[in-house]
Write a protein that holds these residues in place. Sequence first.
Motif, PDB file in Angstrom:
ATOM      1  N   PHE A 121      34.800  59.325 -46.167  1.00  0.00           N
ATOM      2  CA  PHE A 121      35.794  60.328 -46.052  1.00  0.00           C
ATOM      3  C   PHE A 121      35.479  61.553 -46.237  1.00  0.00           C
ATOM      4  N   ASN A 122      35.752  62.761 -45.364  1.00  0.00           N
ATOM      5  CA  ASN A 122      35.365  64.037 -45.499  1.00  0.00           C
ATOM      6  C   ASN A 122      36.758  64.612 -45.924  1.00  0.00           C
ATOM      7  N   ILE A 123      36.743  65.301 -47.365  1.00  0.00           N
ATOM      8  CA  ILE A 123      37.764  65.876 -47.821  1.00  0.00           C
ATOM      9  C   ILE A 123      37.767  67.431 -47.933  1.00  0.00           C
ATOM     10  N   ALA A 124      38.836  68.031 -47.454  1.00  0.00           N
ATOM     11  CA  ALA A 124      38.668  69.563 -47.618  1.00  0.00           C
ATOM     12  C   ALA A 124      39.935  70.112 -48.797  1.00  0.00           C
ATOM     13  N   LEU A 135      43.722  69.027 -48.179  1.00  0.00           N
ATOM     14  CA  LEU A 135      44.210  69.003 -46.679  1.00  0.00           C
ATOM     15  C   LEU A 135      44.220  67.309 -46.431  1.00  0.00           C
ATOM     16  N   PRO A 136      44.899  67.008 -45.277  1.00  0.00           N
ATOM     17  CA  PRO A 136      44.934  65.656 -44.737  1.00  0.00           C
ATOM     18  C   PRO A 136      43.554  64.836 -44.805  1.00  0.00           C
ATOM     19  N   LEU A 137      43.580  63.550 -45.245  1.00  0.00           N
ATOM     20  CA  LEU A 137      42.366  63.031 -45.375  1.00  0.00           C
ATOM     21  C   LEU A 137      41.754  62.630 -43.964  1.00  0.00           C
ATOM     22  N   ALA A 138      40.637  63.182 -44.061  1.00  0.00           N
ATOM     23  CA  ALA A 138      39.993  62.725 -42.704  1.00  0.00           C
ATOM     24  C   ALA A 138      38.801  61.553 -42.891  1.00  0.00           C
ATOM     25  N   GLU A 139      38.861  60.322 -42.238  1.00  0.00           N
ATOM     26  CA  GLU A 139      37.903  59.288 -42.351  1.00  0.00           C
ATOM     27  C   GLU A 139      36.810  59.329 -41.127  1.00  0.00           C
ATOM     28  N   MET A 140      35.739  59.328 -41.305  1.00  0.00           N
ATOM     29  CA  MET A 140      34.755  59.415 -40.275  1.00  0.00           C
ATOM     30  C   MET A 140      34.732  57.942 -39.802  1.00  0.00           C
ATOM     31  N   ARG A 141      34.813  57.432 -38.601  1.00  0.00           N
ATOM     32  CA  ARG A 141      34.794  56.211 -38.138  1.00  0.00           C
ATOM     33  C   ARG A 141      33.498  56.072 -37.212  1.00  0.00           C
ATOM     34  N   PHE A 142      32.788  55.035 -37.405  1.00  0.00           N
ATOM     35  CA  PHE A 142      31.685  54.810 -36.403  1.00  0.00           C
ATOM     36  C   PHE A 142      32.041  53.728 -35.483  1.00  0.00           C
ATOM     37  N   GLU A 143      32.288  54.325 -34.243  1.00  0.00           N
ATOM     38  CA  GLU A 143      32.845  53.489 -33.148  1.00  0.00           C
ATOM     39  C   GLU A 143      31.788  53.178 -32.001  1.00  0.00           C
TER      40      GLU A 143
END
Length: 200
Positions: A121-124, A135-143
């Motif tokens: 997760f990349n959180i600001a 800010l809204p929680l961003a998950e980095m997904r490996f697709e």
Amino acid sequence: CSSDLEGQGARAPEAIRIMACFDKPITGTSAEAMDLTNDKPRTKQKLREAGLLTADWSEGPAWARLDPGRWIVKSALEDASIGLDDGCVVEAKDVPSRAALCAEKFGGIWFAEKFLEGREFNIAILGKRDCPRILPLAEMRFENWPDGKPRIVGYAAKWDEGSAGWCHTVRHFGVEREEPELAAKIRAACEKVWRLFDLY
């Protein structure tokens, strides 16, 4: 201010100090907080002392506590994922040679962190001292990620638009709705880190 000075992230706090000498307003954190958080091993030590979970780590030249298993070799003082490629995740026995190779190629100090498989997760966070706004929680997904390729957001994934890493790391929002308990834990940890390092 810039996230680095003359290409060196470790020198970024100098820009904040220069602005302070001229009483110029800036956004972002203090030079002291940036000095500390730019230094990954020192940051991890402070996290651990505060009771916050962080992966085990080891520093050269002694490489103490380098237990068997996979480790990720990182720059201790630079950001932007410099040196993070498919070869940065190595077995414990290969950590010293990888660190030496990176020091020769990129300069600076390198350390190793226990490689933990899992989600990223990349959180600001923005705001004033006692009012952090997460800010809204961003998950980095490996697709469609190839088998055997380390699941990391490496240098290419951040900076090379034609790379497989760039194309297959996808930012996803919605964990607050999909997994509210996990989102609450992440937000609580973010607030603790915000206050621990005076990130205001």
